[in-house]
Design a protein around this motif. Structure first.
Motif, mmCIF file in Angstrom:
data_model
loop_
_atom_site.group_PDB
_atom_site.id
_atom_site.type_symbol
_atom_site.label_atom_id
_atom_site.label_comp_id
_atom_site.label_asym_id
_atom_site.label_seq_id
_atom_site.Cartn_x
_atom_site.Cartn_y
_atom_site.Cartn_z
ATOM 1 N N ARG A 118 0.827 -1.209 0.000
ATOM 2 C CA ARG A 118 0.000 0.000 0.000
ATOM 3 C C ARG A 118 0.858 1.255 0.000
ATOM 4 N NH1 ARG A 118 -4.854 -1.926 3.981
ATOM 5 N NH2 ARG A 118 -6.075 -2.896 2.320
ATOM 6 N N ARG A 119 1.952 1.181 0.702
ATOM 7 C CA ARG A 119 2.858 2.332 0.774
ATOM 8 C C ARG A 119 3.517 2.602 -0.572
ATOM 9 N NH1 ARG A 119 7.709 2.564 5.112
ATOM 10 N NH2 ARG A 119 8.644 4.469 4.354
ATOM 11 N N MET A 120 3.897 1.538 -1.268
ATOM 12 C CA MET A 120 4.583 1.701 -2.545
ATOM 13 C C MET A 120 3.621 2.009 -3.689
ATOM 14 S SD MET A 120 7.354 -1.396 -2.208
ATOM 15 C CE MET A 120 7.999 -1.221 -3.858
ATOM 16 N N ALA A 121 2.428 1.391 -3.660
ATOM 17 C CA ALA A 121 1.521 1.499 -4.801
ATOM 18 C C ALA A 121 0.338 2.428 -4.562
ATOM 19 C CB ALA A 121 1.022 0.114 -5.188
ATOM 20 N N GLY A 122 0.109 2.810 -3.330
ATOM 21 C CA GLY A 122 -1.007 3.711 -3.035
ATOM 22 C C GLY A 122 -2.334 3.119 -3.463
ATOM 23 N N ASP A 123 -3.113 3.905 -4.221
ATOM 24 C CA ASP A 123 -4.425 3.453 -4.673
ATOM 25 C C ASP A 123 -4.338 2.285 -5.657
ATOM 26 O OD1 ASP A 123 -5.690 5.316 -3.108
ATOM 27 O OD2 ASP A 123 -5.877 6.804 -4.727
ATOM 28 N N ASP A 124 -3.172 2.091 -6.245
ATOM 29 C CA ASP A 124 -2.984 0.981 -7.185
ATOM 30 C C ASP A 124 -2.522 -0.294 -6.489
ATOM 31 O OD1 ASP A 124 -3.707 2.563 -9.360
ATOM 32 O OD2 ASP A 124 -1.655 3.272 -9.637
#
Length: 131
Positions: A118-124
Motif C-alpha cells: 500500500r505504501r509503494m503502490a497507493g491506490d494501485d
C-alpha cells in the motif's frame, strides 16, 4: 504414518519457515529503504525477495509430491492436524509445532507485505483492489 513421513513433512515445513524468515527480513529492509527514500535499494530488495518466494513454490510442490505418494487416509491425518486435531504422538506434535510456527510468521509476512504494498503502490495497491 511412519516416523520418516512425519520427519519429511516437518523438514519441508522448516524449510518453508526459513524461507518466510528470509522474506520477512528482506521486507523489513525494504521498509527501511522506503523510509530513506532509497530507490536503488528498494528495487534491489524487491528483486531479492523474489528468490525465496519462488523457492516457497518449490516447497509447495514437494509437499504435493509427498501427499501424492501417501495413502489417502494418512494424508487425511495430516489435514486433520492442520485443521486443529490434537496430536497423537511426539512425531505429530513436532510436526504441528513447526506448522504453527510457519502460520505465525506467514501472518506477519502478509501483514508487512500489505503495508509495504500500500505504501509503494497507493491506490494501485494489490490490496486496495481486493476491497
Amino acid at each position: 504414518m511412519t516416523k520418516s513421513d512425519w520427519l519429511d513433512l516437518t523438514v519441508l515445513e522448516r524449510r518453508k519457515y526459513n524461507l518466510l524468515s528470509e522474506v520477512m527480513d528482506l521486507s523489513q529492509q525494504l521498509g527501511e529503504a522506503l523510509d530513506r527514500n532509497d530507490d536503488v535499494s528498494v528495487r534491489l530488495l524487491v528483486s531479492m525477495r523474489q528468490d525465496p518466494i519462488l523457492r516457497l513454490e518449490e516447497i509447495k510442490a514437494a509437499i504435493g509430491s509427498k501427499r501424492d505418494s501417501m495413502p489417502p487416509e494418512e494424508w487425511e491425518r495430516v489435514k486433520d492436524l492442520n485443521g486443529g486435531a490434537r496430536p497423537r504422538d511426539e512425531d505429530e506434535t513436532v510436526y504441528l509445532n513447526q506448522v504453527s510456527s510457519v502460520r505465525r510468521i506467514l501472518e506477519r509476512v502478509l501483514e508487512l507485505d500489505q503495508r509495504l504494498n500500500r505504501r509503494m503502490a497507493g491506490d494501485d495497491s494489490f490490496y486496495a483492489q481486493k476491497k
